[in-house]
Design a protein around this motif. Structure first.
Motif, PDB file in Angstrom:
ATOM      1  N   MET A  65       0.809  -1.227   0.000  1.00 23.69           N
ATOM      2  CA  MET A  65       0.000   0.000   0.000  1.00 23.69           C
ATOM      3  C   MET A  65       0.838   1.271   0.000  1.00 23.69           C
ATOM      4  O   MET A  65       0.324   2.364   0.184  1.00 23.69           O
ATOM      5  N   HIS A  66       2.152   1.133  -0.258  1.00 24.46           N
ATOM      6  CA  HIS A  66       3.076   2.259  -0.133  1.00 24.46           C
ATOM      7  C   HIS A  66       2.661   3.451  -0.994  1.00 24.46           C
ATOM      8  O   HIS A  66       2.479   4.571  -0.509  1.00 24.46           O
ATOM      9  N   THR A  67       2.491   3.234  -2.302  1.00 26.86           N
ATOM     10  CA  THR A  67       2.180   4.347  -3.209  1.00 26.86           C
ATOM     11  C   THR A  67       0.778   4.884  -2.965  1.00 26.86           C
ATOM     12  O   THR A  67       0.529   6.089  -3.075  1.00 26.86           O
ATOM     13  N   ILE A  68      -0.144   3.982  -2.635  1.00 25.61           N
ATOM     14  CA  ILE A  68      -1.509   4.428  -2.342  1.00 25.61           C
ATOM     15  C   ILE A  68      -1.507   5.386  -1.149  1.00 25.61           C
ATOM     16  O   ILE A  68      -2.135   6.445  -1.184  1.00 25.61           O
ATOM     17  N   LEU A  69      -0.781   5.032  -0.103  1.00 29.09           N
ATOM     18  CA  LEU A  69      -0.719   5.893   1.079  1.00 29.09           C
ATOM     19  C   LEU A  69      -0.027   7.214   0.768  1.00 29.09           C
ATOM     20  O   LEU A  69      -0.395   8.253   1.300  1.00 29.09           O
ATOM     21  N   LYS A  70       0.982   7.189  -0.097  1.00 31.07           N
ATOM     22  CA  LYS A  70       1.657   8.426  -0.472  1.00 31.07           C
ATOM     23  C   LYS A  70       0.708   9.377  -1.186  1.00 31.07           C
ATOM     24  O   LYS A  70       0.645  10.578  -0.869  1.00 31.07           O
ATOM     25  N   VAL A  71      -0.038   8.857  -2.146  1.00 25.41           N
ATOM     26  CA  VAL A  71      -0.971   9.718  -2.898  1.00 25.41           C
ATOM     27  C   VAL A  71      -2.087  10.211  -1.981  1.00 25.41           C
ATOM     28  O   VAL A  71      -2.469  11.393  -2.008  1.00 25.41           O
ATOM     29  N   LEU A  72      -2.619   9.319  -1.143  1.00 24.05           N
ATOM     30  CA  LEU A  72      -3.693   9.696  -0.229  1.00 24.05           C
ATOM     31  C   LEU A  72      -3.209  10.733   0.782  1.00 24.05           C
ATOM     32  O   LEU A  72      -3.926  11.702   1.097  1.00 24.05           O
ATOM     33  N   THR A  73      -1.994  10.566   1.273  1.00 20.34           N
ATOM     34  CA  THR A  73      -1.444  11.528   2.229  1.00 20.34           C
ATOM     35  C   THR A  73      -1.174  12.873   1.580  1.00 20.34           C
ATOM     36  O   THR A  73      -1.390  13.927   2.192  1.00 20.34           O
TER      37      THR A  73
END
Length: 440
Positions: free
Chosen positions: A202-210
């Motif tokens: 979920m690394h990139t998903i969390l980056k975009v969401l953050t």
């Protein structure tokens, strides 16, 4: 898609309207402008209470007296009747129907507007003895510099409040919102940073969401700074208001990119897939083209809406064609997403996967439909309350949507069950080498 986001944000930076003035107005009373428009429009304000005040200062009393300068105040509904009525009123007849008139023969004038049964918008116009004359020879008379303050009564009944009825409460709302962001950051920032830093599916998903969350927090902070200054001088910091709009639009683009990336392969372009890998990213030219088209379309519509209605320090209004097209776009995206998820949920046997899809659908549909839904609900409120209801409601609903998505993608069991642990079946994952469960 990453390059597309950068392009959209760069376009927003280069093509940006300047913030409009607040309710301390400065300018010039012009006989020529008044004659051309049958009254020079100075501004409008939503007065309320029993002791609202219009205060105007001029720098040339002699010119004002010589031109018989006057201010005419019209209630919005009455002015609309004069403009759209079938009677075809003449210039002098229109001005004579003003609810309030103030003759300017002193350096400073104060006009108290009392006994207002409910908040309503008033329009202020300037006119003089040349306004309704056919002969334009004297309309080039010297302009009169002015400063005007439009004030409502505060909690103690004194006319010191620069906020119109439609803006009241926004300063306090953004203060509480910024305070909430600060408290949440103090509690969760460290653990979230560790989760992002350690990587995982979920690394990139969390980056975009953050990133989208930080942009929304930046928008709230800029709005609070603008309204704090506005409460003191009625002008505020227009740059901060525009910056808040920019952050808000950039956040919308980030979230649209994220949701399209997660949904493209199984909602918008329904390619035939194995049911064991229903969330596999579809990178066909058709799906990529649709994603590019939707993101660029929303970016253009958001910018168009700002230029059509620059007075709003929010893009949540829907008073023009661009706003209506944005609502239609969000409804279409929500329906497409909902139909795709419904078909997946109905054939999915795993309870855990159905729970994942259902929760994801709630977060996405709430994000897309909160604006159209609140626009419909706002019809039942008074005119001066509608923009405020939409603005506050959209911010709160989208914040709840982000919380839902954060909980979903930080939930080890749900995410790892759906992603089948060892295979990269979700888009935006960093690599296929994460075969063991991460520990945060």
């Amino acid at each position: 898609m990453g390059g597309l986001r950068l392009l959209a944000v760069a376009l927003t930076c280069c093509w940006w309207p300047q913030g409009s003035q607040g309710k301390t107005l400065r300018g010039h009373f012009s006989s020529a402008a008044a004659r051309d428009a049958q009254g020079q429009s100075i501004g409008h304000f939503e007065f309320h209470g029993d002791h609202a005040l219009l205060c105007v200062r001029i720098n040339n009393i002699a010119a004002a007296v010589g031109k018989e300068a006057k201010l005419h105040l019209f209630q919005a509904q009455e002015w609309l009747k004069l403009q759209e009525g079938p009677h075809g009123y003449s210039c002098s007849e229109k001005l004579s129907k003003a609810q309030l008139t103030m003759t300017m023969n002193q350096t400073e004038h104060n006009l108290t507007i009392s006994q207002i049964p409910h908040p309503e918008t008033w329009h202020v116009f300037y006119a003089d003895k040349y306004t309704c004359k056919e002969d334009s020879a004297h309309s080039q008379a010297e302009d009169i510099q002015f400063e005007m303050m439009l004030l409502n009564p505060d909690a103690e009944g004194n006319p010191f409040d620069h906020f119109g009825a439609g803006e009241s409460g926004l300063h306090e709302f953004f203060f509480l919102l910024v305070l909430l962001y600060f408290v949440i950051a103090c509690i969760y920032a460290q653990s979230l940073w560790q989760a992002i830093k350690k990587g995982g599916p979920m690394h990139t998903i969390l980056k975009v969401l953050t990133t989208a969350l930080l942009l929304q927090a930046g928008s709230a902070l800029a709005n609070y700074i603008h309204f704090s200054r506005y409460s003191k001088d009625g002008i505020g910091l227009p740059f901060m208001g525009s910056l808040a709009e920019f952050f808000d639009i950039a956040s919308q683009i980030q979230m649209l990119y994220l949701l399209l990336s997660l949904c493209m392969g199984w909602t918008i372009v329904r390619m035939k897939k194995s049911q064991s890998r229903p969330l596999q990213w579809d990178s066909t030219p058709a799906s990529t083209g649709i994603a590019v088209f939707i993101v660029i379309t929303q970016s253009i519509l958001l910018l168009w809406e700002q230029f059509e209605d620059p007075g709003h320090h929010s893009h949540h209004s829907h008073h023009n064609l661009a706003g209506l097209l944005l609502i239609l776009l969000r409804i279409c995206l929500a329906l497409s997403l909902g139909c795709g998820l419904y078909q997946i949920i109905t054939v999915e046997r795993s309870t855990l996967k159905r729970e994942f899809y259902t929760t994801f659908a709630k977060g996405c549909i709430l994000w897309f439909l909160c604006h159209p839904g609140l626009a419909c609900i706002s019809i039942f409120f008074s005119d001066y309350q509608r923009d405020k209801v939409i603005t506050i409601g959209v911010i709160l609903c989208q914040s709840v949507s982000m919380v839902i998505l954060y909980r979903l993608f930080l939930s080890h069991s749900l995410y790892w069950e759906v992603s089948s642990l060892s295979s990269v079946t979700l888009p935006l994952t960093v690599s296929s080498g994460h075969k063991s469960r991460p520990h945060f």
